[in-house]
Write a protein that holds these residues in place. Structure first.
Motif, PDB file in Angstrom:
ATOM      1  N   TYR A 550       0.836  -1.213   0.000  1.00 38.00           N
ATOM      2  CA  TYR A 550       0.000   0.000   0.000  1.00 38.00           C
ATOM      3  C   TYR A 550       0.869   1.260   0.000  1.00 38.00           C
ATOM      4  CZ  TYR A 550      -2.507   3.862   2.134  1.00 38.00           C
ATOM      5  OH  TYR A 550      -3.004   5.107   2.419  1.00 38.00           O
ATOM      6  N   LEU A 551       1.900   1.302   0.840  1.00 45.23           N
ATOM      7  CA  LEU A 551       2.761   2.486   0.902  1.00 45.23           C
ATOM      8  C   LEU A 551       3.447   2.729  -0.441  1.00 45.23           C
ATOM      9  CD1 LEU A 551       4.391   2.037   4.436  1.00 45.23           C
ATOM     10  CD2 LEU A 551       2.589   3.639   3.778  1.00 45.23           C
ATOM     11  N   PHE A 552       3.867   1.646  -1.096  1.00 46.11           N
ATOM     12  CA  PHE A 552       4.538   1.797  -2.388  1.00 46.11           C
ATOM     13  C   PHE A 552       3.574   2.333  -3.454  1.00 46.11           C
ATOM     14  CE2 PHE A 552       5.654  -0.349  -6.462  1.00 46.11           C
ATOM     15  CZ  PHE A 552       6.761   0.425  -6.769  1.00 46.11           C
ATOM     16  N   VAL A 553       2.397   1.730  -3.561  1.00 45.56           N
ATOM     17  CA  VAL A 553       1.435   2.165  -4.582  1.00 45.56           C
ATOM     18  C   VAL A 553       0.925   3.566  -4.274  1.00 45.56           C
ATOM     19  CG1 VAL A 553      -0.769   1.652  -5.682  1.00 45.56           C
ATOM     20  CG2 VAL A 553       0.778  -0.208  -5.080  1.00 45.56           C
ATOM     21  N   ASN A 554       0.692   3.861  -2.988  1.00 44.83           N
ATOM     22  CA  ASN A 554       0.195   5.195  -2.634  1.00 44.83           C
ATOM     23  C   ASN A 554       1.205   6.277  -3.012  1.00 44.83           C
ATOM     24  OD1 ASN A 554      -1.786   6.953  -1.190  1.00 44.83           O
ATOM     25  ND2 ASN A 554      -0.033   7.300   0.153  1.00 44.83           N
ATOM     26  N   GLY A 555       2.492   5.967  -2.887  1.00 47.57           N
ATOM     27  CA  GLY A 555       3.508   6.946  -3.277  1.00 47.57           C
ATOM     28  C   GLY A 555       3.600   7.160  -4.776  1.00 47.57           C
ATOM     29  N   ILE A 556       3.006   6.229  -5.557  1.00 55.63           N
ATOM     30  CA  ILE A 556       3.080   6.326  -7.015  1.00 55.63           C
ATOM     31  C   ILE A 556       1.796   6.912  -7.606  1.00 55.63           C
ATOM     32  CG2 ILE A 556       3.430   5.044  -9.145  1.00 55.63           C
ATOM     33  CD1 ILE A 556       5.901   5.166  -7.421  1.00 55.63           C
ATOM     34  N   LEU A 566       7.249  11.928  -6.094  1.00 56.38           N
ATOM     35  CA  LEU A 566       8.286  12.178  -7.089  1.00 56.38           C
ATOM     36  C   LEU A 566       7.667  12.696  -8.383  1.00 56.38           C
ATOM     37  CD1 LEU A 566      10.380   8.913  -6.614  1.00 56.38           C
ATOM     38  CD2 LEU A 566      10.873  11.167  -5.664  1.00 56.38           C
ATOM     39  N   PRO A 567       8.446  13.378  -9.217  1.00 51.11           N
ATOM     40  CA  PRO A 567       7.951  13.745 -10.557  1.00 51.11           C
ATOM     41  C   PRO A 567       7.602  12.475 -11.350  1.00 51.11           C
ATOM     42  CG  PRO A 567       9.927  14.984 -10.001  1.00 51.11           C
ATOM     43  CD  PRO A 567       9.778  13.949  -8.943  1.00 51.11           C
ATOM     44  N   GLN A 570      10.376  10.090 -12.721  1.00 55.00           N
ATOM     45  CA  GLN A 570      11.028   9.293 -11.687  1.00 55.00           C
ATOM     46  C   GLN A 570      10.111   8.188 -11.165  1.00 55.00           C
ATOM     47  OE1 GLN A 570      12.835  11.739  -8.658  1.00 55.00           O
ATOM     48  NE2 GLN A 570      13.539  13.260 -10.155  1.00 55.00           N
ATOM     49  N   ARG A 571       8.814   8.442 -11.142  1.00 52.24           N
ATOM     50  CA  ARG A 571       7.888   7.390 -10.730  1.00 52.24           C
ATOM     51  C   ARG A 571       7.955   6.215 -11.698  1.00 52.24           C
ATOM     52  NH1 ARG A 571       2.238  10.539  -9.123  1.00 52.24           N
ATOM     53  NH2 ARG A 571       3.198  12.466  -8.359  1.00 52.24           N
ATOM     54  N   LEU A 572       8.009   6.519 -12.989  1.00 57.69           N
ATOM     55  CA  LEU A 572       8.100   5.441 -13.978  1.00 57.69           C
ATOM     56  C   LEU A 572       9.408   4.672 -13.838  1.00 57.69           C
ATOM     57  CD1 LEU A 572       6.618   7.182 -17.150  1.00 57.69           C
ATOM     58  CD2 LEU A 572       5.576   5.376 -15.772  1.00 57.69           C
ATOM     59  N   LEU A 573      10.507   5.371 -13.588  1.00 60.01           N
ATOM     60  CA  LEU A 573      11.780   4.686 -13.383  1.00 60.01           C
ATOM     61  C   LEU A 573      11.711   3.759 -12.169  1.00 60.01           C
ATOM     62  CD1 LEU A 573      14.350   7.558 -14.109  1.00 60.01           C
ATOM     63  CD2 LEU A 573      13.849   5.564 -15.537  1.00 60.01           C
TER      64      LEU A 573
END
Length: 689
Positions: A550-556, A566-567, A570-573
């Motif tokens: 959840y924390l990972f997906v929420n940050g994206i 992140l911009p 950078q999210r895609l990277l």
């Protein structure tokens, strides 16, 4: 609103009715069941036979009061902080917080834990005397007791309860904040978890369901009974806070009632085969408990529907509250006593293991399930009541928050609501359906469970925005009771989200590294085996990977608050790096020839399906596939959000140009004109240049 004077008719000694009723009903129940009759061989004595049920009841009640008092300190009782700027703010409902009862609740918790420690020691001695058939006065009793608490699982568990009770007594004495009280509740819950594995739950058919239902049952009963008992012990200091305290406790009591009802029903279904079993002694005790529980539910509804509004209107009217407390505590004690009697009575369903257990039964406690075919992914279930109850409660709470917003005229997306419901249903399937049933037998099924929890469920949860919804729907404590520095659900959410640890773990880069590294650490260390062999390890795995996902997906792509995202590039990277790791981890499993937890999956004794190493390699392919598809879907979502953000930025600029003119373009043209004019002047000054 006027402040009510301290009550002169308060009777905290009424709490003793709970202990007396429980002990008496335990003795009457075991007498009816015949459990206290002298055995033909190895009689420990009448004192032990009659003392163990009464001591067990009192031990459970002392632990309940401990947990209840800590729960009051965690999020029920109003609390004042010196020089709080909110102290003079007017309240719309309860008035101004007094806060005098808050420190008293921690004192009650410390004393209750001390009593719990003494009673747990007595219970340990009597339990061993019953098991060994030896009187405590025997000359060899002390040395045998030492072996019991160090070598036998039952003895170690009972000793663990003693140590926990003593530890909690010290923690409660040094705690003065909701955070300290919350930490003190953790070992109490651990003790209740260990206690749930004793008695009939340990040997019942459907062992895991029996244990998980007993955990829900014990925790719900302890919070309900102990919370009310602790509330009566601090009522002299509540003053005008009684209205807020009772209203908050009533909400918790309602959830506890549901938890006890569901877990009690599951326990009853496990232990009886048919209607005829209800005419046995166990069945009659079960029906008695159900009847008492029904009476208690009616009293609870009356308590919430009549007492709370009257106390809110006038906190000085406490007579009705005390009469209901007396009756409710008495019936609670009766229910606890009958529950102990049920624990001492053999149920109709045999609880002995099979005479010739298979390797799978010896490892997992279950017979080997049938061969896994496609249809059984949806028809086979192995219910975990703790996680299933959590999923159901999460859906109910989310829908209540949405309804609360709509009732006051605010809106909330139906798509987000549907996303939450789908995510919780997937969570329930992964933890109680075929992935849970076959996950202890097949590594491939375990990987389905793991990847659904870590990569699929978090997408639906993050898109649902539960934290954003909670912050909008939940009331602010200080708006209901001026100067109240206690923590309700909203305040606890903010504490977790805004803490340094929370901000660090929620950072997209940290969350991605945690998501990647925790898989390596989990599968290539003893943690994987711990999750297979123990319930605590299994729950830790479920909570950790669901939360990390959840924390990972929420940050994206999420909408809940957290660190600055992140911009988009950078999210895609970050997503592509995660995809590459999943591919590498899956390929490693597919090409590997070393079996993980070989003394578990390699000794299962399956007569169907692929070999253990072939199944592990199939699990690697599942890791690759399930890991890549959701990540690719998230990447598509990032690209779509990026394009939408660019379009919104373009529309904002167009509106600004239409309203103010294109200042940037005008300045650029003016700069070009100045440069041209300067070049023209230079040519005029230096015509030969």
């Amino acid at each position: 609103m006027t402040t009510a004077p301290a009550p002169t008719s308060a009777r905290p000694w009424w709490v003793a009715a709970l202990a007396v009723a429980g002990a008496v009903c335990a003795l009457v129940g075991v007498a009816f069941s015949g459990a206290v009759l002298a055995p033909v061989l190895r009689d420990p004595g009448a004192v032990v036979r009659w003392g163990l049920p009464a001591t067990s009841t009192l031990t459970e009640l002392a632990g309940s009061v401990t947990l209840g008092a800590l729960v009051l300190a965690v999020g029920v009782l109003p609390r004042r902080v010196a020089n709080d700027r909110r102290a003079g703010r007017p309240s719309a409902r309860f008035g101004v917080a007094d806060g005098s009862a808050y420190p008293r609740s921690l004192v009650v918790a410390a004393w209750a834990a001390g009593v719990w420690t003494v009673l747990a020691i007595v219970n340990l001695v009597l339990e061993y005397a019953t098991v060994a058939g030896t009187s405590p006065t025997a000359s060899t009793f002390g040395s045998q007791l030492g072996l019991f608490v160090t070598q036998i699982p039952l003895g170690r568990t009972l000793l663990f309860v003693v140590v926990v009770a003593a530890l909690v007594s010290g923690l409660a004495l040094v705690s003065s904040t909701p955070t300290g009280a919350a930490w003190a509740t953790v070992p109490v819950l651990a003790a209740l978890w260990q206690q749930a594995q004793l008695g009939h739950a340990a040997g019942a058919a459907g062992h895991s369901l029996a244990v998980s239902s007993m955990v829900v049952h014990l925790v719900s009963a302890a919070v309900w009974i102990g919370g009310l008992a602790a509330l009566t012990l601090v009522v002299r200091r509540l003053g005008a806070d009684i209205a807020a305290a009772v209203a908050r406790y009533s909400v918790i009591a309602g959830w506890c009632y549901v938890g006890i009802a569901v877990s009690g029903l599951v326990n009853g279904v496990i232990r009886v085969d048919g209607w005829d079993d209800l005419l046995t002694r166990y069945g009659l005790l079960l029906l008695t408990k159900v009847a008492l529980f029904g009476v208690l539910g009616v009293i609870g509804l009356a308590h919430r529907g009549r007492v709370v509004p009257r106390l809110v209107a006038d906190p000085a009217r406490r007579g009705l509250f005390w009469r209901l407390v007396l009756v409710e505590l008495t019936v609670m004690g009766a229910v606890s006593g009958v529950a102990v009697a049920l624990g001492e009575t053999a149920p109709p369903v045999a609880e002995v293991p099979p005479p010739d257990p298979t390797p799978a039964y010896q490892l997992t406690g279950h017979p080997l399930p049938p061969p896994l075919v496609a249809v059984r992914w949806f028809t086979e279930w192995d219910w975990d009541l703790v996680l299933a109850f959590a999923a159901g409660a999460a859906i109910v709470v989310y829908l209540r928050w949405v309804w609360r917003l709509r009732r006051r005229g605010d809106s909330w997306s139906w798509a987000r609501t549907a996303s939450w419901v789908v995510g919780m249903l997937l969570f329930a399937w992964a933890t109680s359906g075929a992935p849970n049933r076959y996950g202890h037998v097949l590594f491939s099924a375990h990987m389905v469970q793991h990847m659904v929890l870590a990569a699929v469920v978090p997408i639906f949860l993050a898109l649902a925005g539960p934290v954003s919804l909670a912050l909008r729907a939940l009331p602010v404590r200080s708006s209901l009771l001026a100067g109240d520095a206690s923590r309700g659900p909203r305040e606890w959410i903010l504490v977790l989200v805004q803490s340094r640890v929370g901000q660090f773990l929620a950072h997209p880069v940290v969350a991605a590294v945690n998501f990647v590294a925790s898989m390596i650490v989990f599968y290539y260390s003893g943690l994987f085996e711990w999750s297979l062999r123990t319930g605590v390890g299994h729950y830790a795995m479920v909570v950790h990977f669901t939360l990390v996902g959840y924390l990972f997906v929420n940050g994206i792509v999420g909408v809940d608050p957290g660190p600055k995202r992140l911009p988009y590039p950078q999210r895609l990277l970050l997503l592509f790096a995660t995809m590459a790791f999943h591919a590498f981890f899956g390929v490693t499993l597919v090409g590997g020839d070393a079996l993980l937890v070989a003394d578990w999956y390699g000794l299962m004794g399956r007569t169907w399906g692929p070999s253990a190493i072939a199944d592990q390699q199939a699990g690697g392919a599942i890791t690759w596939g399930i890991g890549e598809i959701p990540t690719l879907a998230v990447a598509i979502g990032v690209v779509y959000a990026w394009s939408q953000d660019e379009e919104r930025a373009a529309r904002r600029r167009d509106r600004k140009v239409a309203r103010e003119g294109d200042l940037e373009l005008d300045e650029y043209n003016a700069m070009l004109a100045r440069l041209a004019e300067r070049d023209s002047d230079d040519r005029g000054t230096h015509p030969g240049a």
